[in-house]
Write an enzyme that holds these catalytic residues in place. Structure first.
Site, short mmCIF file in Angstrom:
data_model
loop_
_atom_site.label_atom_id
_atom_site.label_comp_id
_atom_site.label_asym_id
_atom_site.label_seq_id
_atom_site.Cartn_x
_atom_site.Cartn_y
_atom_site.Cartn_z
CB ILE A 179 -0.96 -0.01 1.23
CG1 ILE A 179 -2.02 1.09 1.12
CG2 ILE A 179 -0.19 0.04 2.53
CD1 ILE A 179 -3.14 0.97 2.14
CB CYS A 180 1.10 4.09 1.00
SG CYS A 180 1.37 5.86 1.22
CB ALA A 181 5.50 5.07 -0.63
CG HIS B 148 0.44 8.38 -2.10
ND1 HIS B 148 0.75 9.58 -2.69
CD2 HIS B 148 -0.32 8.66 -1.01
CE1 HIS B 148 0.22 10.56 -1.98
NE2 HIS B 148 -0.44 10.03 -0.95
#
Length: 131
Positions: free
Chosen positions: A36-38, A58
Site C-alpha cells: 500500500i501507499c509508497a 500513492h
C-alpha cells in the site's frame, strides 16, 4: 506478505536484502503479496518485483510504475500475479478487506465487515452478496 506504506518505512523495506529475498521467494512460490501507499513503488518497482503485474500506489509515486502496468484504482487486485496494491491511508480499509476477501473468501470478509461502521458507498453488501 503485506507491505505497509509511508516513505520512510517503504524505503527501509525496499533497501532490506532480507525483505527483498522474502518477497522474491513469495513470488516464486506463487503466494500473495500486498503493498500500500509508497510500497508498490519504493519496494516492488525499485527491486524489479512483479514486473508484469498491474499496480496502484500513492499518486505521488505513480510515475515510478511503468505506464503500461500503472493502475489508478484505489485498490488493485492482480489475481494473475497474486498482487494486491492500494493507494494509501484513505484506501486502507478497502485494501484490508480485499486481502481478507482474497485469502479467506466472501463469507469471512462479510463477517469481518458486518460489525464495522463502513462508508455506505463502499457497497460491501453488493460485493459480498451475503450481507
Amino acid at each position: 506478505i503485506v507491505l505497509p506504506g509511508g516513505v520512510e518505512g517503504a524505503t527501509c523495506l525496499g533497501d532490506s536484502a532480507l525483505v527483498v529475498e522474502m518477497l522474491k521467494q513469495q513470488q516464486c512460490d506463487q503466494k500473495w503479496v500486498a503493498a500500500i501507499c509508497a510500497a508498490p513503488a519504493l519496494v516492488l518497482e525499485k527491486n524489479g518485483l512483479f514486473p508484469d503485474a498491474y499496480k496502484s500506489c500513492h499518486p505521488a509515486f505513480i510515475e515510478q510504475i511503468p505506464e503500461a502496468k500503472r493502475n489508478t484504482r484505489r485498490v488493485m487486485n492482480d489475481k494473475d500475479h497474486k498482487l494486491i496494491t492500494s493507494q494509501g491511508p484513505g484506501s486502507a480499509l478497502e485494501f484490508a478487506v480485499e486481502i481478507v476477501l482474497t485469502l479467506a473468501g466472501k463469507e469471512k470478509a462479510a463477517e469481518v465487515v458486518a460489525p464495522m461502521t463502513v462508508i455506505p458507498n463502499l457497497n460491501y453488501d453488493k460485493k459480498f452478496a451475503v450481507l
